[in-house]
Write an enzyme that holds these catalytic residues in place. Structure first.
Site, PDB file in Angstrom:
ATOM      1  N   CYS A   1       0.805  -1.220   0.000  1.00 31.03           N
ATOM      2  CA  CYS A   1       0.000   0.000   0.000  1.00 31.03           C
ATOM      3  C   CYS A   1       0.845   1.280   0.000  1.00 31.03           C
ATOM      4  O   CYS A   1       0.290   2.384  -0.031  1.00 31.03           O
ATOM      5  CB  CYS A   1      -0.946  -0.010   1.193  1.00 31.03           C
ATOM      6  SG  CYS A   1      -2.000  -1.476   1.213  1.00 31.03           S
TER       7      CYS A   1
ATOM      8  N   HIS B   1      -2.259   8.197   6.397  1.00 25.98           N
ATOM      9  CA  HIS B   1      -2.510   6.877   5.820  1.00 25.98           C
ATOM     10  C   HIS B   1      -3.767   6.266   6.426  1.00 25.98           C
ATOM     11  O   HIS B   1      -4.485   5.533   5.740  1.00 25.98           O
ATOM     12  CB  HIS B   1      -1.316   5.948   6.076  1.00 25.98           C
ATOM     13  CG  HIS B   1      -1.490   4.566   5.556  1.00 25.98           C
ATOM     14  ND1 HIS B   1      -1.547   4.289   4.209  1.00 25.98           N
ATOM     15  CD2 HIS B   1      -1.638   3.372   6.193  1.00 25.98           C
ATOM     16  CE1 HIS B   1      -1.711   2.981   4.031  1.00 25.98           C
ATOM     17  NE2 HIS B   1      -1.771   2.406   5.231  1.00 25.98           N
TER      18      HIS B   1
ATOM     19  N   GLU C   1      -0.028   5.631  13.926  1.00 24.34           N
ATOM     20  CA  GLU C   1       0.342   6.749  13.059  1.00 24.34           C
ATOM     21  C   GLU C   1       0.073   8.078  13.760  1.00 24.34           C
ATOM     22  O   GLU C   1       0.895   9.003  13.693  1.00 24.34           O
ATOM     23  CB  GLU C   1      -0.443   6.702  11.748  1.00 24.34           C
ATOM     24  CG  GLU C   1      -0.079   7.851  10.811  1.00 24.34           C
ATOM     25  CD  GLU C   1      -0.864   7.861   9.510  1.00 24.34           C
ATOM     26  OE1 GLU C   1      -0.488   8.631   8.598  1.00 24.34           O
ATOM     27  OE2 GLU C   1      -1.860   7.115   9.410  1.00 24.34           O
TER      28      GLU C   1
ATOM     29  N   HIS D   1      -9.701   2.061   0.959  1.00 25.45           N
ATOM     30  CA  HIS D   1      -8.254   1.891   0.781  1.00 25.45           C
ATOM     31  C   HIS D   1      -7.977   1.376  -0.629  1.00 25.45           C
ATOM     32  O   HIS D   1      -8.299   0.236  -0.958  1.00 25.45           O
ATOM     33  CB  HIS D   1      -7.741   0.908   1.830  1.00 25.45           C
ATOM     34  CG  HIS D   1      -6.254   0.857   1.929  1.00 25.45           C
ATOM     35  ND1 HIS D   1      -5.409   1.543   1.071  1.00 25.45           N
ATOM     36  CD2 HIS D   1      -5.434   0.195   2.797  1.00 25.45           C
ATOM     37  CE1 HIS D   1      -4.157   1.301   1.399  1.00 25.45           C
ATOM     38  NE2 HIS D   1      -4.153   0.485   2.448  1.00 25.45           N
TER      39      HIS D   1
END
Length: 569
Positions: free
Chosen positions: A320, A460, A471, A496
């Site tokens: 990703c 993200h 994150e 996503h």
């Protein structure tokens, strides 16, 4: 040095002989000497004693000059001789000698034959001795010319700008339509319609409902190619059109300095899966293009073939994080002067039974099937996994002066990027967020951007329990003291997009710079206890004068990537 001048065994002997000092008269020899040694002894006995012009502390260093070449020759092998001779430093006579011709003359005059050269007469030797009497033998091969590498002249840092964008997403196939829907909080998450998924616990995705490659991809290729390739080709050509690359401009481009670097995390899964099903019947039923159309690089290759672009062309696949890796590497080709223009980004189309089943099997997907638009909810305490999406995003990156010369519209400037690896777990983030922090710190250091200048982060954040929190904690560690910082996640509306996520989110970050608006975080009804709601964008779009935008992308395998964009000034 002498050793740099030696190109053969003969030269080694010659240099050794030249650098040895005058020989003392040998009065006696050991009976064990060979016939050739006796010959040399007689030759040495007839020699007159010479006095070297070079002192012991001079050109020869701390060497016992009374022994010289002959003692080395008598008492050791060729290897020993070479070792002892090559340790000498040449005296001043070395540099004023006449070179190899003089050396050969000296050897000839004294009748010293090493490799069977024709001996000279006794009369000639007497004449030579008379001529050389009282002189010092100091002849050397001329030193080899020093090899120098021409240094490239220092060049001004080449700047990289974004001059075109192309997208194919669940909420729009035009950059402006796409971003306006993001600003309005429109969700593209719906029930899957491409196949019967009633047997799966997850039956929702960010599926593209209406897409046509007509006008962008040839009909013949459209029937054979995987959707990831069709998305990529379409988004790439839309980026060119958006960047003002008309047919006339295309003819003027130096195509050897134009490249394509668009990656994919999953590649042509549908084409490959169809080939497996055909093989169950017979290999004769298989699509002859199933192998090339399944590889991740083929989209970039075919796009380059369509355009005639002969510069850097390949793909990167880092799960990703793919798009960010491609964008940074494409920019580096421009910075290093290897290209003037690069199409870069990512594409994926994995919403097929095997793709959905694979992510279900690793328990990564949300199962909020009853309310698809509420399923992707980054940082919300009730998040239960990410929602698959599909599509493509492509940026047209260009060297600044090249863009200005052709009068291109500059959307933003690319400031830099960085990569790191968690080196921790295949799918889980590092518990301390170490890799993410290191990645952000590296991009700041390499780009020279002050942390207080980062006031917008397109995170993200995929709506997973562990990933979102790690994150956010990393962002707090890096930018916690910046009161202007705003953070959002485009995945709350589009899901996503796997390998395409970074490029599509880069488009969102650039659009934020262009418009002065940042999109909301939808479905953030009950923020996780570990996040600061004062940093996260709320349910409505917000005004923001973006100084520098940071876009993060992380992938299975611990791949971390961060890229920076800023207004062009």
């Amino acid at each position: 040095m002498a050793s740099s001048s030696v190109a053969s065994p003969l030269c080694t002997w010659l240099v050794a002989a030249c650098m040895s000092v005058a020989c003392e008269k040998e009065s006696s020899l050991k009976s064990s000497l060979t016939s050739s040694q006796r010959s040399l002894s007689k030759w040495g006995g007839r020699r007159k004693k010479f006095v070297s012009k070079c002192s012991v502390g001079g050109g020869f260093g701390n060497v016992d000059l009374s022994k010289g070449l002959i003692s080395s020759f008598y008492g050791s092998s060729i290897h020993s001789l070479m070792t002892s001779c090559l340790a000498f430093e040449p005296c001043e006579e070395y540099y004023s000698s006449k070179g190899l011709s003089s050396l050969l003359t000296i050897f000839g005059e004294n009748g010293f034959s090493i490799f069977g050269s024709k001996p000279i007469s006794r009369k000639q030797r007497r004449m030579n001795r008379a001529a050389d009497s009282g002189k010092t033998m100091a002849v050397a091969v001329q030193p080899a010319k020093e090899v120098t590498t021409k240094k490239k002249p220092l060049m001004k840092q080449r700047r990289v700008v974004v001059t075109g964008m192309g997208v194919v997403t669940p909420i729009g196939h035009d950059p402006d339509v796409f971003y306006n829907n993001l600003l309005e909080g429109v969700s593209g998450i719906t029930e899957i319609e491409a196949f019967d998924c009633t047997q799966f616990p997850t039956r929702i995705a960010g599926e593209i409902k209406s897409f046509s490659p007509d006008g962008w991809v040839s009909p013949k290729l459209s029937k054979r190619a995987d959707k990831f390739m069709l998305y990529m080709l379409t988004a790439g050509k839309k980026a060119l059109e958006d960047g003002g690359i008309t047919e006339d401009v295309m003819r003027e481009l130096d195509k050897a300095r134009c490249g394509v670097l668009i990656g994919s995390a999953m590649g042509g899964m549908k084409v490959f899966n169809d080939a497996i099903e055909a093989l169950r019947v017979s290999y004769k039923k298989m699509n002859p293009f199933c192998v090339p159309f399944a590889t991740t690089n083929m989209g970039s290759a075919i796009l380059a073939m369509d355009l005639g672009w002969m510069g850097p062309n390949y793909s990167i696949s880092t799960a990703c994080a793919t798009s960010n890796f491609c964008i940074l590497n494409a920019a580096n080709h421009i910075i290093r002067g290897e290209a003037d223009m690069m199409l870069s980004g990512g594409s994926d189309a994995a919403i097929i039974p095997i793709g959905l089943g694979g992510f279900v099997a690793c328990r990564a997907l949300s199962q909020r099937n009853s309310d698809p638009t509420k399923a992707s909810r980054p940082w919300d305490i009730n998040r239960d996994g990410f929602v698959m999406g599909e599509g493509a995003g492509v940026l047209l990156l260009e060297e600044l002066e090249h863009a200005k010369k052709r009068g291109a519209t500059i959307y933003a400037e690319f400031l830099g990027g960085s990569f790191t690896c968690d080196a921790y777990h295949m799918t889980e983030p590092h518990p301390e967020g170490t890799g993410i922090v290191l990645c952000i710190e590296k991009v700041l250091a390499q780009s020279g951007v002050a942390r207080e200048d980062i006031n917008y982060v397109n995170a993200h954040a995929t709506s997973t329990p562990a990933g979102d929190l790690k994150e956010f904690q990393a962002l707090t560690r890096c930018f916690g003291q910046n009161p202007e910082l705003r953070v959002n996640s485009s995945k709350s509306m589009i899901g996503h997009l796997l390998g395409a996520a970074g490029a599509v989110e880069a488009v969102a970050a650039i659009q934020a710079i262009r418009t002065g608006w940042i999109h909301p975080n939808i479905n953030l009804d009950n923020p996780d206890d570990g996040v600061d709601t004062g940093v996260l964008v709320g349910p409505k779009k917000e005004r923001l004068d973006v100084k520098v935008a940071l876009s993060n992308s992380f992938g299975f395998g611990g791949h971390n990537s961060s890229i920076l964009f800023a207004p062009y000034k």
